[in-house]
Design a protein around this motif. Structure first.
Motif, PDB file in Angstrom:
ATOM      1  N   ALA A  82     -15.894   7.685   0.109  1.00  0.00           N
ATOM      2  CA  ALA A  82     -14.572   7.446   0.692  1.00  0.00           C
ATOM      3  C   ALA A  82     -14.334   5.954   0.894  1.00  0.00           C
ATOM      4  CB  ALA A  82     -14.428   8.199   2.013  1.00  0.00           C
ATOM      5  N   GLY A  83     -15.335   5.259   1.382  1.00  0.00           N
ATOM      6  CA  GLY A  83     -15.205   3.816   1.570  1.00  0.00           C
ATOM      7  C   GLY A  83     -14.970   3.079   0.257  1.00  0.00           C
ATOM      8  N   GLY A  84     -15.670   3.505  -0.782  1.00  0.00           N
ATOM      9  CA  GLY A  84     -15.481   2.903  -2.106  1.00  0.00           C
ATOM     10  C   GLY A  84     -14.082   3.151  -2.647  1.00  0.00           C
ATOM     11  N   LEU A  85     -13.567   4.353  -2.419  1.00  0.00           N
ATOM     12  CA  LEU A  85     -12.211   4.671  -2.862  1.00  0.00           C
ATOM     13  C   LEU A  85     -11.177   3.834  -2.103  1.00  0.00           C
ATOM     14  CD1 LEU A  85     -12.606   8.527  -3.177  1.00  0.00           C
ATOM     15  CD2 LEU A  85     -11.983   6.989  -5.054  1.00  0.00           C
ATOM     16  N   ILE A  86     -11.360   3.693  -0.794  1.00  0.00           N
ATOM     17  CA  ILE A  86     -10.441   2.869  -0.002  1.00  0.00           C
ATOM     18  C   ILE A  86     -10.493   1.423  -0.483  1.00  0.00           C
ATOM     19  CG2 ILE A  86      -9.981   1.907   2.290  1.00  0.00           C
ATOM     20  CD1 ILE A  86     -10.967   4.633   3.427  1.00  0.00           C
ATOM     21  N   ASP A  87     -11.697   0.903  -0.686  1.00  0.00           N
ATOM     22  CA  ASP A  87     -11.843  -0.482  -1.153  1.00  0.00           C
ATOM     23  C   ASP A  87     -11.123  -0.695  -2.488  1.00  0.00           C
ATOM     24  OD1 ASP A  87     -13.369  -1.043   1.095  1.00  0.00           O
ATOM     25  OD2 ASP A  87     -15.289  -0.950   0.019  1.00  0.00           O
ATOM     26  N   LYS A  88     -11.287   0.243  -3.417  1.00  0.00           N
ATOM     27  CA  LYS A  88     -10.633   0.139  -4.727  1.00  0.00           C
ATOM     28  C   LYS A  88      -9.115   0.129  -4.561  1.00  0.00           C
ATOM     29  CE  LYS A  88     -10.304   0.350  -9.262  1.00  0.00           C
ATOM     30  NZ  LYS A  88     -10.763  -0.718 -10.132  1.00  0.00           N
ATOM     31  N   LEU A  89      -8.605   1.061  -3.770  1.00  0.00           N
ATOM     32  CA  LEU A  89      -7.163   1.146  -3.561  1.00  0.00           C
ATOM     33  C   LEU A  89      -6.629  -0.130  -2.910  1.00  0.00           C
ATOM     34  CD1 LEU A  89      -4.636   2.980  -3.761  1.00  0.00           C
ATOM     35  CD2 LEU A  89      -5.127   3.634  -1.399  1.00  0.00           C
ATOM     36  N   MET A  90      -7.329  -0.643  -1.944  1.00  0.00           N
ATOM     37  CA  MET A  90      -6.879  -1.853  -1.257  1.00  0.00           C
ATOM     38  C   MET A  90      -6.879  -3.060  -2.195  1.00  0.00           C
ATOM     39  SD  MET A  90      -6.008  -0.738   1.621  1.00  0.00           S
ATOM     40  CE  MET A  90      -6.262  -1.059   3.343  1.00  0.00           C
ATOM     41  N   ARG A  91      -7.850  -3.152  -3.082  1.00  0.00           N
ATOM     42  CA  ARG A  91      -7.858  -4.254  -4.062  1.00  0.00           C
ATOM     43  C   ARG A  91      -6.633  -4.155  -4.972  1.00  0.00           C
ATOM     44  NH1 ARG A  91     -13.385  -3.119  -4.125  1.00  0.00           N
ATOM     45  NH2 ARG A  91     -13.228  -1.984  -6.082  1.00  0.00           N
ATOM     46  N   ILE A  92      -6.334  -2.959  -5.430  1.00  0.00           N
ATOM     47  CA  ILE A  92      -5.165  -2.747  -6.282  1.00  0.00           C
ATOM     48  C   ILE A  92      -3.889  -3.065  -5.506  1.00  0.00           C
ATOM     49  CG2 ILE A  92      -3.833  -0.987  -7.535  1.00  0.00           C
ATOM     50  CD1 ILE A  92      -6.476  -1.974  -8.915  1.00  0.00           C
ATOM     51  N   ALA A  93      -3.837  -2.666  -4.251  1.00  0.00           N
ATOM     52  CA  ALA A  93      -2.659  -2.937  -3.421  1.00  0.00           C
ATOM     53  C   ALA A  93      -2.425  -4.443  -3.278  1.00  0.00           C
ATOM     54  CB  ALA A  93      -2.823  -2.284  -2.053  1.00  0.00           C
ATOM     55  N   VAL A  94      -3.483  -5.190  -3.023  1.00  0.00           N
ATOM     56  CA  VAL A  94      -3.350  -6.644  -2.891  1.00  0.00           C
ATOM     57  C   VAL A  94      -2.842  -7.252  -4.205  1.00  0.00           C
ATOM     58  CG1 VAL A  94      -4.664  -8.783  -2.595  1.00  0.00           C
ATOM     59  CG2 VAL A  94      -5.014  -6.871  -1.018  1.00  0.00           C
ATOM     60  N   LYS A  95      -3.391  -6.810  -5.330  1.00  0.00           N
ATOM     61  CA  LYS A  95      -2.930  -7.304  -6.634  1.00  0.00           C
ATOM     62  C   LYS A  95      -1.466  -6.952  -6.886  1.00  0.00           C
ATOM     63  CE  LYS A  95      -7.362  -7.290  -8.988  1.00  0.00           C
ATOM     64  NZ  LYS A  95      -8.217  -6.653 -10.010  1.00  0.00           N
ATOM     65  N   SER A  96      -1.019  -5.841  -6.293  1.00  0.00           N
ATOM     66  CA  SER A  96       0.366  -5.388  -6.447  1.00  0.00           C
ATOM     67  C   SER A  96       1.289  -5.992  -5.383  1.00  0.00           C
ATOM     68  CB  SER A  96       0.433  -3.858  -6.367  1.00  0.00           C
ATOM     69  OG  SER A  96      -0.341  -3.283  -7.391  1.00  0.00           O
ATOM     70  N   GLU A  97       0.754  -6.939  -4.606  1.00  0.00           N
ATOM     71  CA  GLU A  97       1.493  -7.643  -3.560  1.00  0.00           C
ATOM     72  C   GLU A  97       1.961  -6.732  -2.425  1.00  0.00           C
ATOM     73  OE1 GLU A  97       4.430 -10.246  -5.309  1.00  0.00           O
ATOM     74  OE2 GLU A  97       2.910 -11.207  -6.567  1.00  0.00           O
ATOM     75  N   ILE A  98       1.169  -5.690  -2.160  1.00  0.00           N
ATOM     76  CA  ILE A  98       1.415  -4.829  -1.015  1.00  0.00           C
ATOM     77  C   ILE A  98       0.949  -5.582   0.233  1.00  0.00           C
ATOM     78  CG2 ILE A  98       0.792  -2.636   0.091  1.00  0.00           C
ATOM     79  CD1 ILE A  98       2.610  -2.326  -2.387  1.00  0.00           C
ATOM     80  N   LYS A  99       1.779  -5.581   1.256  1.00  0.00           N
ATOM     81  CA  LYS A  99       1.458  -6.312   2.491  1.00  0.00           C
ATOM     82  C   LYS A  99       0.973  -5.398   3.613  1.00  0.00           C
ATOM     83  CE  LYS A  99       3.038 -10.155   0.749  1.00  0.00           C
ATOM     84  NZ  LYS A  99       2.101 -10.786  -0.140  1.00  0.00           N
ATOM     85  N   HIS A 100       1.406  -4.120   3.588  1.00  0.00           N
ATOM     86  CA  HIS A 100       1.066  -3.167   4.644  1.00  0.00           C
ATOM     87  C   HIS A 100       0.672  -1.838   4.013  1.00  0.00           C
ATOM     88  CE1 HIS A 100       3.493  -5.916   7.106  1.00  0.00           C
ATOM     89  NE2 HIS A 100       4.399  -5.810   6.157  1.00  0.00           N
ATOM     90  N   MET A 101      -0.370  -1.236   4.530  1.00  0.00           N
ATOM     91  CA  MET A 101      -0.792   0.094   4.085  1.00  0.00           C
ATOM     92  C   MET A 101      -0.812   0.985   5.326  1.00  0.00           C
ATOM     93  SD  MET A 101      -1.708   1.798   1.321  1.00  0.00           S
ATOM     94  CE  MET A 101      -2.288   0.598   0.144  1.00  0.00           C
ATOM     95  N   SER A 102      -0.283   2.203   5.192  1.00  0.00           N
ATOM     96  CA  SER A 102      -0.258   3.126   6.322  1.00  0.00           C
ATOM     97  C   SER A 102      -0.829   4.479   5.905  1.00  0.00           C
ATOM     98  CB  SER A 102       1.164   3.303   6.850  1.00  0.00           C
ATOM     99  OG  SER A 102       1.993   3.895   5.873  1.00  0.00           O
TER     100      SER A 102
END
Length: 145
Positions: A82-102
């Motif tokens: 689960a932690g690895g999946l969250i880390d992957k998603l967050m890296r993609i979000a940052v690259k996509s210029e996402i500022k907030h995740m909920s």
């Protein structure tokens, strides 16, 4: 060995099986398949060999993201999937210029809450009666990226 890759049609059966194992109100295979065509959806699957060990999904629009689902096979929990999946998603979000995740999480799900807190999420509110089967409040959590 666990590998994480983008969701593809071949993952749908395993994802639907995980939904049945992990959630009281599971998404159907058809609902998961619809996400393949949702331009705002981002899904990653953790595989152990040919088996779907877990997955995470989010909707991302403009500068905001919302985690829709996170599931890990009960027999493979507490191994960092689960932690690895969250880390992957967050890296993609940052690259996509996402500022907030909920996300929302059952108020009684102490293990998930602890994981999200460790990944930088904070409890910012409560959604009364959000879940059914059984009825329960959700904690609303957000992370600034």
């Amino acid at each position: 060995m666990i590998t994480i890759q983008p969701m593809c049609p071949e993952h749908l059966d395993g994802m639907a099986e995980l939904e049945q194992m992990c959630f009281s109100m599971p998404w159907s295979r058809a609902m998961l398949a619809d996400e393949l065509f949702n331009e705002y959806a981002v899904y990653y699957v953790a595989e152990s060999g040919e088996r779907v060990a877990g997955y995470i999904g989010a909707h991302m629009f403009l500068d905001e993201g919302h985690i829709t689902n996170l599931a890990v096979s009960p027999d493979l929990r507490r191994q960092g999937i689960a932690g690895g999946l969250i880390d992957k998603l967050m890296r993609i979000a940052v690259k996509s210029e996402i500022k907030h995740m909920s996300l929302e999480v059952r108020e009684s799900n102490a293990a998930a809450i602890s994981l999200y807190l460790n990944k930088g999420f904070k409890v910012v509110g409560k959604r009364p009666g959000y879940y059914s089967g059984p009825k329960e409040d959700a904690l609303l959590m957000t992370a600034e990226l």
